[in-house]
Scaffold this active site. Structure first.
Site, PDB file in Angstrom:
ATOM      1  N   ASP A 141      29.473  47.877  45.535  1.00 44.40           N
ATOM      2  CA  ASP A 141      28.866  46.787  44.769  1.00 44.40           C
ATOM      3  C   ASP A 141      28.433  47.265  43.397  1.00 44.40           C
ATOM      4  OD1 ASP A 141      26.064  44.467  45.246  1.00 44.40           O
ATOM      5  OD2 ASP A 141      28.025  44.220  44.273  1.00 44.40           O
ATOM      6  N   LYS A 144      32.728  46.836  38.766  1.00 44.39           N
ATOM      7  CA  LYS A 144      33.941  46.419  39.504  1.00 44.39           C
ATOM      8  C   LYS A 144      35.153  47.257  39.119  1.00 44.39           C
ATOM      9  CE  LYS A 144      30.804  43.974  40.763  1.00 44.39           C
ATOM     10  NZ  LYS A 144      29.991  44.567  41.877  1.00 44.39           N
ATOM     11  N   ASP A 169      32.008  43.903  47.465  1.00 47.99           N
ATOM     12  CA  ASP A 169      31.463  42.650  46.948  1.00 47.99           C
ATOM     13  C   ASP A 169      32.243  42.225  45.698  1.00 47.99           C
ATOM     14  OD1 ASP A 169      28.308  41.479  45.541  1.00 47.99           O
ATOM     15  OD2 ASP A 169      29.789  40.439  46.770  1.00 47.99           O
ATOM     16  N   ASN A 170      32.220  40.939  45.383  1.00 48.61           N
ATOM     17  CA  ASN A 170      32.700  40.400  44.096  1.00 48.61           C
ATOM     18  C   ASN A 170      34.183  40.576  43.835  1.00 48.61           C
ATOM     19  OD1 ASN A 170      29.837  42.094  43.218  1.00 48.61           O
ATOM     20  ND2 ASN A 170      29.877  39.866  43.171  1.00 48.61           N
ATOM     21  N   GLU A 199      26.521  34.774  44.677  1.00 47.03           N
ATOM     22  CA  GLU A 199      25.110  34.656  45.079  1.00 47.03           C
ATOM     23  C   GLU A 199      24.380  33.555  44.310  1.00 47.03           C
ATOM     24  OE1 GLU A 199      26.647  37.506  44.330  1.00 47.03           O
ATOM     25  OE2 GLU A 199      25.653  38.613  42.772  1.00 47.03           O
TER      26      GLU A 199
HETATM   27  C1  LIG Z   1      29.622  54.757  38.710  1.00 48.69           C
HETATM   28  C2  LIG Z   1      28.288  54.340  39.187  1.00 48.69           C
HETATM   29  N1  LIG Z   1      27.530  55.180  39.922  1.00 48.69           N
HETATM   30  C3  LIG Z   1      26.324  54.771  40.345  1.00 48.69           C
HETATM   31  N2  LIG Z   1      25.768  53.560  40.088  1.00 48.69           N
HETATM   32  C4  LIG Z   1      26.512  52.725  39.356  1.00 48.69           C
HETATM   33  C5  LIG Z   1      27.786  53.064  38.882  1.00 48.69           C
HETATM   34  N3  LIG Z   1      28.276  52.000  38.197  1.00 48.69           N
HETATM   35  C6  LIG Z   1      27.348  51.049  38.240  1.00 48.69           C
HETATM   36  N4  LIG Z   1      26.272  51.471  38.931  1.00 48.69           N
HETATM   37  C7  LIG Z   1      25.068  50.706  39.240  1.00 48.69           C
HETATM   38  O1  LIG Z   1      25.480  49.693  40.154  1.00 48.69           O
HETATM   39  C8  LIG Z   1      24.964  48.434  39.715  1.00 48.69           C
HETATM   40  C9  LIG Z   1      26.076  47.659  39.090  1.00 48.69           C
HETATM   41  C10 LIG Z   1      26.483  46.524  39.622  1.00 48.69           C
HETATM   42  C11 LIG Z   1      27.583  45.762  38.952  1.00 48.69           C
HETATM   43  N5  LIG Z   1      27.611  44.452  39.549  1.00 48.69           N
HETATM   44  C12 LIG Z   1      28.056  43.429  38.851  1.00 48.69           C
HETATM   45  O2  LIG Z   1      28.496  43.560  37.719  1.00 48.69           O
HETATM   46  C13 LIG Z   1      27.949  42.100  39.476  1.00 48.69           C
HETATM   47  C14 LIG Z   1      28.098  40.989  38.639  1.00 48.69           C
HETATM   48  C15 LIG Z   1      27.994  39.698  39.152  1.00 48.69           C
HETATM   49  C16 LIG Z   1      28.150  38.558  38.255  1.00 48.69           C
HETATM   50  C17 LIG Z   1      28.940  37.480  38.621  1.00 48.69           C
HETATM   51  C18 LIG Z   1      29.096  36.377  37.759  1.00 48.69           C
HETATM   52  C19 LIG Z   1      28.434  36.363  36.531  1.00 48.69           C
HETATM   53  F1  LIG Z   1      28.553  35.318  35.717  1.00 48.69           F
HETATM   54  C20 LIG Z   1      27.634  37.444  36.167  1.00 48.69           C
HETATM   55  C21 LIG Z   1      27.490  38.536  37.025  1.00 48.69           C
HETATM   56  C22 LIG Z   1      27.735  39.490  40.516  1.00 48.69           C
HETATM   57  C23 LIG Z   1      27.589  40.610  41.349  1.00 48.69           C
HETATM   58  O3  LIG Z   1      27.348  40.463  42.675  1.00 48.69           O
HETATM   59  C24 LIG Z   1      27.703  41.909  40.841  1.00 48.69           C
HETATM   60  O4  LIG Z   1      27.595  42.961  41.722  1.00 48.69           O
HETATM   61  C25 LIG Z   1      23.885  48.746  38.710  1.00 48.69           C
HETATM   62  O5  LIG Z   1      22.681  49.016  39.388  1.00 48.69           O
HETATM   63  C26 LIG Z   1      24.463  49.992  38.057  1.00 48.69           C
HETATM   64  O6  LIG Z   1      23.468  50.782  37.447  1.00 48.69           O
HETATM   65 MG   LIG Z   2      27.702  42.262  43.754  1.00 50.86          MG
END
Ligand SMILES: Cc1ncnc2c1ncn2[C@@H]1O[C@H](/C=C/CNC(=O)c2cc(-c3ccc(F)cc3)cc(O)c2O)[C@@H](O)[C@H]1O
Ligand SMILES: [Mg+2]
Length: 214
Positions: A141, A144, A169-170, A199
Protein backbone atom coordinates in the site's frame (compact mmCIF):
# COMPACT_ATOMS: atom_id res chain seq x y z
CA UNK A 1 2.73 26.13 12.23
CA UNK A 2 -0.39 24.27 11.11
CA UNK A 3 -0.78 20.62 12.05
CA UNK A 4 -0.54 18.00 9.32
CA UNK A 5 -3.41 15.74 8.24
CA UNK A 6 -1.83 12.69 9.94
CA UNK A 7 -1.40 14.70 13.16
CA UNK A 8 -5.09 15.73 13.06
CA UNK A 9 -6.06 12.10 12.45
CA UNK A 10 -3.95 11.03 15.46
CA UNK A 11 -5.63 13.69 17.63
CA UNK A 12 -9.04 12.30 16.68
CA UNK A 13 -7.84 8.83 17.75
CA UNK A 14 -6.49 10.13 21.07
CA UNK A 15 -9.65 12.18 21.73
CA UNK A 16 -12.24 9.63 20.68
CA UNK A 17 -10.87 6.05 20.63
CA UNK A 18 -10.65 3.73 23.64
CA UNK A 19 -7.01 2.95 24.54
CA UNK A 20 -6.14 -0.70 23.91
CA UNK A 21 -9.22 -1.20 21.73
CA UNK A 22 -8.18 -1.66 18.06
CA UNK A 23 -11.80 -1.82 16.89
CA UNK A 24 -12.49 1.66 18.31
CA UNK A 25 -9.29 3.04 16.74
CA UNK A 26 -10.41 1.71 13.34
CA UNK A 27 -13.95 3.10 13.64
CA UNK A 28 -12.73 6.53 14.86
CA UNK A 29 -10.36 6.83 11.86
CA UNK A 30 -13.04 5.71 9.39
CA UNK A 31 -15.60 8.15 10.86
CA UNK A 32 -13.05 10.99 10.86
CA UNK A 33 -11.94 10.34 7.25
CA UNK A 34 -15.50 9.89 5.97
CA UNK A 35 -16.96 12.94 7.73
CA UNK A 36 -14.17 15.39 8.42
CA UNK A 37 -11.02 14.88 6.38
CA UNK A 38 -10.35 12.23 3.71
CA UNK A 39 -7.09 10.30 4.14
CA UNK A 40 -5.53 7.44 2.14
CA UNK A 41 -6.30 4.62 4.57
CA UNK A 42 -7.45 1.36 2.99
CA UNK A 43 -10.77 2.16 4.72
CA UNK A 44 -13.74 0.11 5.92
CA UNK A 45 -15.02 -1.38 2.62
CA UNK A 46 -11.68 -2.64 1.27
CA UNK A 47 -10.71 -3.21 4.92
CA UNK A 48 -13.46 -5.81 5.20
CA UNK A 49 -11.90 -7.71 2.25
CA UNK A 50 -8.45 -7.35 3.88
CA UNK A 51 -9.90 -8.75 7.12
CA UNK A 52 -11.35 -11.80 5.36
CA UNK A 53 -8.09 -12.58 3.55
CA UNK A 54 -6.08 -12.30 6.80
CA UNK A 55 -8.61 -14.25 8.89
CA UNK A 56 -8.72 -17.10 6.34
CA UNK A 57 -4.91 -17.23 6.13
CA UNK A 58 -4.16 -16.80 9.86
CA UNK A 59 -0.57 -15.71 9.04
CA UNK A 60 2.35 -15.87 11.50
CA UNK A 61 4.71 -13.50 9.64
CA UNK A 62 3.29 -10.44 7.88
CA UNK A 63 4.98 -7.62 5.96
CA UNK A 64 3.29 -4.30 5.14
CA UNK A 65 4.82 -1.84 2.67
CA UNK A 66 3.74 1.73 3.48
CA UNK A 67 2.41 2.28 7.01
CA UNK A 68 1.16 5.88 6.56
CA UNK A 69 -0.91 6.50 9.74
CA UNK A 70 -1.04 2.86 10.81
CA UNK A 71 -4.69 2.17 9.98
CA UNK A 72 -4.08 -1.08 8.06
CA UNK A 73 -1.34 -2.13 10.51
CA UNK A 74 -4.01 -1.94 13.26
CA UNK A 75 -6.57 -3.69 11.02
CA UNK A 76 -4.21 -6.57 10.32
CA UNK A 77 -2.52 -6.63 13.76
CA UNK A 78 -5.81 -7.01 15.64
CA UNK A 79 -6.51 -10.27 13.74
CA UNK A 80 -3.12 -11.93 14.36
CA UNK A 81 -2.91 -14.76 16.91
CA UNK A 82 -0.36 -14.84 19.75
CA UNK A 83 3.20 -15.18 18.50
CA UNK A 84 2.31 -13.76 15.06
CA UNK A 85 4.13 -10.59 14.01
CA UNK A 86 3.57 -7.75 11.54
CA UNK A 87 6.56 -5.78 10.23
CA UNK A 88 5.50 -2.52 8.61
CA UNK A 89 7.91 -0.35 6.58
CA UNK A 90 7.54 3.44 6.42
CA UNK A 91 10.17 5.89 5.12
CA UNK A 92 8.54 9.20 6.06
CA UNK A 93 9.58 10.01 9.66
CA UNK A 94 6.55 12.24 10.32
CA UNK A 95 4.12 9.53 9.18
CA UNK A 96 6.12 6.92 11.11
CA UNK A 97 5.86 9.00 14.31
CA UNK A 98 2.06 9.27 13.94
CA UNK A 99 1.72 5.57 13.06
CA UNK A 100 3.69 4.49 16.14
CA UNK A 101 1.25 6.47 18.32
CA UNK A 102 -1.81 5.00 16.56
CA UNK A 103 -0.42 1.42 16.83
CA UNK A 104 0.36 2.03 20.53
CA UNK A 105 -3.08 3.56 21.20
CA UNK A 106 -4.59 0.36 19.77
CA UNK A 107 -2.41 -1.66 22.18
CA UNK A 108 -0.66 -3.51 19.35
CA UNK A 109 2.94 -2.44 20.01
CA UNK A 110 3.90 -6.05 20.84
CA UNK A 111 2.39 -7.42 17.62
CA UNK A 112 3.20 -4.67 15.13
CA UNK A 113 6.77 -3.46 14.60
CA UNK A 114 7.24 -0.30 12.55
CA UNK A 115 10.60 -0.16 10.75
CA UNK A 116 11.58 3.27 9.48
CA UNK A 117 13.18 3.36 6.04
CA UNK A 118 12.68 2.59 2.36
CA UNK A 119 11.33 -0.84 1.39
CA UNK A 120 14.07 -1.26 -1.23
CA UNK A 121 16.75 -0.77 1.42
CA UNK A 122 15.12 -2.91 4.10
CA UNK A 123 13.77 -5.94 2.17
CA UNK A 124 17.29 -7.33 1.49
CA UNK A 125 18.09 -7.02 5.22
CA UNK A 126 14.95 -8.47 6.82
CA UNK A 127 16.31 -12.00 7.13
CA UNK A 128 19.58 -11.15 8.89
CA UNK A 129 18.08 -8.26 10.91
CA UNK A 130 14.79 -9.80 12.08
CA UNK A 131 15.46 -13.52 11.63
CA UNK A 132 12.64 -13.74 9.10
CA UNK A 133 12.71 -16.85 6.90
CA UNK A 134 9.71 -16.20 4.62
CA UNK A 135 6.49 -14.18 4.87
CA UNK A 136 3.03 -15.74 4.98
CA UNK A 137 1.22 -12.53 4.01
CA UNK A 138 2.28 -9.23 2.41
CA UNK A 139 0.13 -6.08 2.12
CA UNK A 140 1.29 -3.54 -0.50
CA UNK A 141 0.00 0.00 0.00
CA UNK A 142 2.97 2.30 -0.60
CA UNK A 143 3.76 4.37 -3.75
CA UNK A 144 2.01 2.50 -6.58
CA UNK A 145 4.98 2.73 -8.95
CA UNK A 146 7.04 0.87 -6.33
CA UNK A 147 4.86 -2.26 -6.17
CA UNK A 148 6.49 -4.12 -9.08
CA UNK A 149 10.11 -3.48 -8.10
CA UNK A 150 9.38 -4.61 -4.54
CA UNK A 151 7.62 -7.86 -5.45
CA UNK A 152 10.58 -8.74 -7.70
CA UNK A 153 12.98 -7.86 -4.87
CA UNK A 154 11.00 -10.08 -2.48
CA UNK A 155 11.37 -12.93 -5.01
CA UNK A 156 15.11 -12.34 -5.39
CA UNK A 157 15.57 -12.26 -1.61
CA UNK A 158 13.64 -15.54 -1.39
CA UNK A 159 11.22 -14.06 1.15
CA UNK A 160 8.22 -15.71 -0.58
CA UNK A 161 7.30 -19.38 -0.24
CA UNK A 162 4.68 -21.65 -1.88
CA UNK A 163 1.37 -20.18 -0.72
CA UNK A 164 2.57 -16.73 0.34
CA UNK A 165 -0.34 -14.35 -0.25
CA UNK A 166 0.27 -10.83 -1.54
CA UNK A 167 -2.59 -8.31 -1.36
CA UNK A 168 -2.15 -5.00 -3.19
CA UNK A 169 -4.30 -1.91 -2.53
CA UNK A 170 -5.31 0.62 -5.24
CA UNK A 171 -4.71 -1.53 -8.29
CA UNK A 172 -7.41 0.54 -10.07
CA UNK A 173 -7.25 3.94 -8.32
CA UNK A 174 -4.60 5.39 -8.43
CA UNK A 175 -3.67 2.14 -10.23
CA UNK A 176 -0.62 -0.09 -10.52
CA UNK A 177 -0.80 -1.27 -14.15
CA UNK A 178 2.73 -2.69 -14.45
CA UNK A 179 2.28 -4.64 -11.18
CA UNK A 180 -1.12 -5.99 -12.31
CA UNK A 181 0.22 -7.11 -15.69
CA UNK A 182 3.13 -8.87 -13.99
CA UNK A 183 1.20 -10.86 -11.36
CA UNK A 184 -1.58 -11.73 -13.84
CA UNK A 185 0.81 -12.95 -16.56
CA UNK A 186 3.52 -14.59 -14.45
CA UNK A 187 3.27 -18.38 -13.98
CA UNK A 188 4.67 -17.73 -10.49
CA UNK A 189 1.36 -16.28 -9.28
CA UNK A 190 -2.33 -17.17 -9.13
CA UNK A 191 -3.97 -13.74 -9.09
CA UNK A 192 -7.51 -12.51 -8.45
CA UNK A 193 -9.14 -9.06 -8.37
CA UNK A 194 -11.51 -8.03 -5.57
CA UNK A 195 -13.65 -5.18 -6.90
CA UNK A 196 -14.48 -2.52 -4.32
CA UNK A 197 -14.43 1.27 -3.96
CA UNK A 198 -11.82 3.89 -3.20
CA UNK A 199 -11.87 4.49 0.55
CA UNK A 200 -14.75 6.72 1.72
CA UNK A 201 -15.91 7.37 -1.89
CA UNK A 202 -18.07 5.87 -4.66
CA UNK A 203 -15.16 5.69 -7.12
CA UNK A 204 -14.12 2.20 -8.23
CA UNK A 205 -10.99 0.67 -6.77
CA UNK A 206 -10.00 -2.83 -5.75
CA UNK A 207 -7.48 -5.19 -4.23
CA UNK A 208 -5.42 -7.76 -6.16
CA UNK A 209 -4.77 -10.99 -4.27
CA UNK A 210 -1.83 -12.98 -5.65
CA UNK A 211 -0.73 -16.37 -4.31
CA UNK A 212 2.95 -17.21 -4.92
CA UNK A 213 3.21 -20.68 -6.48
CA UNK A 214 6.98 -20.96 -5.96
C1 LIG B 1 9.58 2.85 -0.98
C2 LIG B 1 8.87 3.12 0.29
N1 LIG B 1 9.32 2.58 1.45
C3 LIG B 1 8.66 2.83 2.59
N2 LIG B 1 7.55 3.61 2.70
C4 LIG B 1 7.11 4.14 1.56
C5 LIG B 1 7.73 3.93 0.32
N3 LIG B 1 7.02 4.59 -0.63
C6 LIG B 1 6.01 5.19 -0.01
N4 LIG B 1 6.05 4.94 1.32
C7 LIG B 1 5.09 5.39 2.33
O1 LIG B 1 3.89 4.68 2.05
C8 LIG B 1 2.80 5.61 2.04
C9 LIG B 1 2.41 5.88 0.63
C10 LIG B 1 1.22 5.54 0.18
C11 LIG B 1 0.86 5.85 -1.23
N5 LIG B 1 -0.57 5.67 -1.36
C12 LIG B 1 -1.24 6.35 -2.26
O2 LIG B 1 -0.68 7.11 -3.04
C13 LIG B 1 -2.70 6.20 -2.26
C14 LIG B 1 -3.44 7.15 -2.97
C15 LIG B 1 -4.83 7.09 -3.00
C16 LIG B 1 -5.58 8.10 -3.74
C17 LIG B 1 -6.62 7.72 -4.58
C18 LIG B 1 -7.34 8.69 -5.30
C19 LIG B 1 -7.02 10.04 -5.16
F1 LIG B 1 -7.71 10.97 -5.82
C20 LIG B 1 -5.97 10.42 -4.32
C21 LIG B 1 -5.26 9.45 -3.61
C22 LIG B 1 -5.52 6.07 -2.31
C23 LIG B 1 -4.77 5.12 -1.60
O3 LIG B 1 -5.38 4.11 -0.94
C24 LIG B 1 -3.37 5.17 -1.58
O4 LIG B 1 -2.69 4.18 -0.90
C25 LIG B 1 3.31 6.86 2.72
O5 LIG B 1 3.19 6.71 4.11
C26 LIG B 1 4.76 6.85 2.26
O6 LIG B 1 5.59 7.60 3.12
MG1 LIG C 1 -4.02 2.55 -0.42
Amino acid sequence: TRTTRPQRLLKAVQDRAIRGNPKSVISVIDHYCRNQEWAMNVGDEKGFILDSVVSELNPQTVLELGTYCGYSAVRIGRLLHSGARLLTLEFNPDYAAVAREVISWAGLENTVQLVEGASGDWIPRLREHFGIHTFDFIFLDHWKEGYLADIKLLEECRLLRKGTVLLADNVVCPGAPDYLEYVRKSPLYDSRYFKSHLEYTKAEDGLEKSVYLG
